[in-house]
Scaffold this motif. Structure first.
Motif, PDB file in Angstrom:
ATOM      1  N   ASN A   4      97.637  54.031  23.245  1.00 34.36           N
ATOM      2  CA  ASN A   4      98.949  53.776  22.643  1.00 34.36           C
ATOM      3  C   ASN A   4     100.002  53.563  23.708  1.00 34.36           C
ATOM      4  OD1 ASN A   4      98.360  53.720  19.958  1.00 34.36           O
ATOM      5  ND2 ASN A   4      98.859  55.849  19.580  1.00 34.36           N
ATOM      6  N   ASN A   5      99.987  54.401  24.753  1.00 33.71           N
ATOM      7  CA  ASN A   5     100.946  54.246  25.843  1.00 33.71           C
ATOM      8  C   ASN A   5     100.784  52.885  26.494  1.00 33.71           C
ATOM      9  OD1 ASN A   5     102.020  56.770  25.414  1.00 33.71           O
ATOM     10  ND2 ASN A   5     100.784  57.755  26.964  1.00 33.71           N
ATOM     11  N   LEU A   6      99.568  52.481  26.727  1.00 38.15           N
ATOM     12  CA  LEU A   6      99.308  51.183  27.344  1.00 38.15           C
ATOM     13  C   LEU A   6      99.843  50.071  26.461  1.00 38.15           C
ATOM     14  CD1 LEU A   6      97.981  49.491  29.567  1.00 38.15           C
ATOM     15  CD2 LEU A   6      95.843  49.644  28.290  1.00 38.15           C
ATOM     16  N   GLN A   7      99.612  50.177  25.167  1.00 37.71           N
ATOM     17  CA  GLN A   7     100.097  49.153  24.256  1.00 37.71           C
ATOM     18  C   GLN A   7     101.622  49.119  24.225  1.00 37.71           C
ATOM     19  OE1 GLN A   7      98.187  49.848  20.503  1.00 37.71           O
ATOM     20  NE2 GLN A   7      96.239  49.016  21.167  1.00 37.71           N
ATOM     21  N   GLU A   8     102.262  50.291  24.282  1.00 33.48           N
ATOM     22  CA  GLU A   8     103.724  50.335  24.287  1.00 33.48           C
ATOM     23  C   GLU A   8     104.286  49.719  25.561  1.00 33.48           C
ATOM     24  OE1 GLU A   8     104.318  51.340  20.622  1.00 33.48           O
ATOM     25  OE2 GLU A   8     106.013  51.199  22.005  1.00 33.48           O
ATOM     26  N   ILE A   9     103.632  49.928  26.671  1.00 33.43           N
ATOM     27  CA  ILE A   9     104.090  49.380  27.945  1.00 33.43           C
ATOM     28  C   ILE A   9     103.937  47.859  27.946  1.00 33.43           C
ATOM     29  CG2 ILE A   9     103.574  49.269  30.414  1.00 33.43           C
ATOM     30  CD1 ILE A   9     102.876  52.274  30.208  1.00 33.43           C
ATOM     31  N   LEU A  10     102.863  47.379  27.373  1.00 38.08           N
ATOM     32  CA  LEU A  10     102.588  45.941  27.390  1.00 38.08           C
ATOM     33  C   LEU A  10     103.282  45.178  26.267  1.00 38.08           C
ATOM     34  CD1 LEU A  10      98.805  46.003  28.305  1.00 38.08           C
ATOM     35  CD2 LEU A  10     100.748  45.569  29.802  1.00 38.08           C
ATOM     36  N   LYS A  11     103.881  45.888  25.311  1.00 35.26           N
ATOM     37  CA  LYS A  11     104.511  45.241  24.164  1.00 35.26           C
ATOM     38  C   LYS A  11     105.544  44.187  24.567  1.00 35.26           C
ATOM     39  CE  LYS A  11     105.022  47.537  20.363  1.00 35.26           C
ATOM     40  NZ  LYS A  11     105.432  48.457  19.324  1.00 35.26           N
ATOM     41  N   PRO A  12     106.440  44.453  25.555  1.00 37.06           N
ATOM     42  CA  PRO A  12     107.407  43.411  25.931  1.00 37.06           C
ATOM     43  C   PRO A  12     106.741  42.148  26.476  1.00 37.06           C
ATOM     44  CG  PRO A  12     108.045  45.513  26.893  1.00 37.06           C
ATOM     45  CD  PRO A  12     106.711  45.692  26.257  1.00 37.06           C
ATOM     46  N   PHE A  13     105.632  42.307  27.180  1.00 38.06           N
ATOM     47  CA  PHE A  13     104.938  41.142  27.723  1.00 38.06           C
ATOM     48  C   PHE A  13     104.289  40.327  26.612  1.00 38.06           C
ATOM     49  CE2 PHE A  13     105.725  42.040  32.027  1.00 38.06           C
ATOM     50  CZ  PHE A  13     105.695  43.413  32.160  1.00 38.06           C
ATOM     51  N   TYR A  14     103.712  41.008  25.633  1.00 43.86           N
ATOM     52  CA  TYR A  14     103.144  40.299  24.488  1.00 43.86           C
ATOM     53  C   TYR A  14     104.247  39.540  23.758  1.00 43.86           C
ATOM     54  CZ  TYR A  14      98.685  42.795  24.774  1.00 43.86           C
ATOM     55  OH  TYR A  14      97.476  43.277  25.174  1.00 43.86           O
ATOM     56  N   GLU A  63     100.232  44.058  35.184  1.00 40.55           N
ATOM     57  CA  GLU A  63     100.802  45.298  34.664  1.00 40.55           C
ATOM     58  C   GLU A  63      99.739  46.132  33.963  1.00 40.55           C
ATOM     59  OE1 GLU A  63     103.880  46.725  34.916  1.00 40.55           O
ATOM     60  OE2 GLU A  63     104.312  45.128  36.357  1.00 40.55           O
ATOM     61  N   ARG A  64      98.868  45.472  33.214  1.00 43.27           N
ATOM     62  CA  ARG A  64      97.800  46.198  32.525  1.00 43.27           C
ATOM     63  C   ARG A  64      96.902  46.903  33.539  1.00 43.27           C
ATOM     64  NH1 ARG A  64      94.953  42.346  29.220  1.00 43.27           N
ATOM     65  NH2 ARG A  64      96.444  42.831  27.589  1.00 43.27           N
ATOM     66  N   GLU A  65      96.585  46.212  34.627  1.00 43.28           N
ATOM     67  CA  GLU A  65      95.737  46.805  35.663  1.00 43.28           C
ATOM     68  C   GLU A  65      96.434  48.006  36.312  1.00 43.28           C
ATOM     69  OE1 GLU A  65      94.050  45.391  39.943  1.00 43.28           O
ATOM     70  OE2 GLU A  65      93.837  43.965  38.282  1.00 43.28           O
ATOM     71  N   GLU A  70      96.925  53.929  36.908  1.00 41.41           N
ATOM     72  CA  GLU A  70      97.761  55.123  36.805  1.00 41.41           C
ATOM     73  C   GLU A  70      97.193  56.089  35.777  1.00 41.41           C
ATOM     74  OE1 GLU A  70     102.364  56.415  35.841  1.00 41.41           O
ATOM     75  OE2 GLU A  70     101.885  54.311  36.110  1.00 41.41           O
ATOM     76  N   LEU A  71      96.737  55.559  34.663  1.00 44.52           N
ATOM     77  CA  LEU A  71      96.140  56.385  33.620  1.00 44.52           C
ATOM     78  C   LEU A  71      94.891  57.091  34.135  1.00 44.52           C
ATOM     79  CD1 LEU A  71      96.243  57.251  30.658  1.00 44.52           C
ATOM     80  CD2 LEU A  71      94.888  55.231  30.118  1.00 44.52           C
TER      81      LEU A  71
END
Length: 102
Positions: A4-14, A63-65, A70-71
């Motif tokens: 979920n955190n990853l998806q929230e971080i990547l949401k602006p890029f999507y 950013e995903r990488e 970090e995770l």
């Protein structure tokens, strides 16, 4: 939870990628409907938008990488801390039982 955190971080890029694709689709539709002298300018804009879209996708992958690394580091540190807590609790119980036996 981490996903979920990853998806929230990547949401602006999507979101940015989706907007770029929408603009690109509109320009392609305009090119298909207008075969006039403005085609070269539209083709240039389409090329620019495609380039921007590719840049955003590359940035998103980067950013995903970073987030995944970090995770992984956080999960490793969490496991170490849980290990330490387990041993500290065990040592505390041993000390309490030794004090009670005296």
């Amino acid at each position: 939870m981490a996903e979920n955190n990853l998806q929230e971080i990547l949401k602006p890029f999507y979101h940015r990628a989706s907007e770029a694709e929408t603009r690109l689709e509109r320009l392609e539709a305009a090119i298909a409907s207008e075969k006039n002298s403005g085609n070269e300018e539209l083709l240039k804009k389409v090329g620019e938008l495609q380039s921007k879209l590719d840049d955003v996708k590359a940035e998103q992958a980067s950013e995903r990488e970073k987030v995944q690394k970090e995770l992984q580091q956080l999960n490793t540190e969490n496991a170490k801390l849980q290990y330490r807590i387990t041993h500290l609790v065990r040592a505390l119980k041993d000390t309490d039982s030794q004090l009670q036996s005296k």
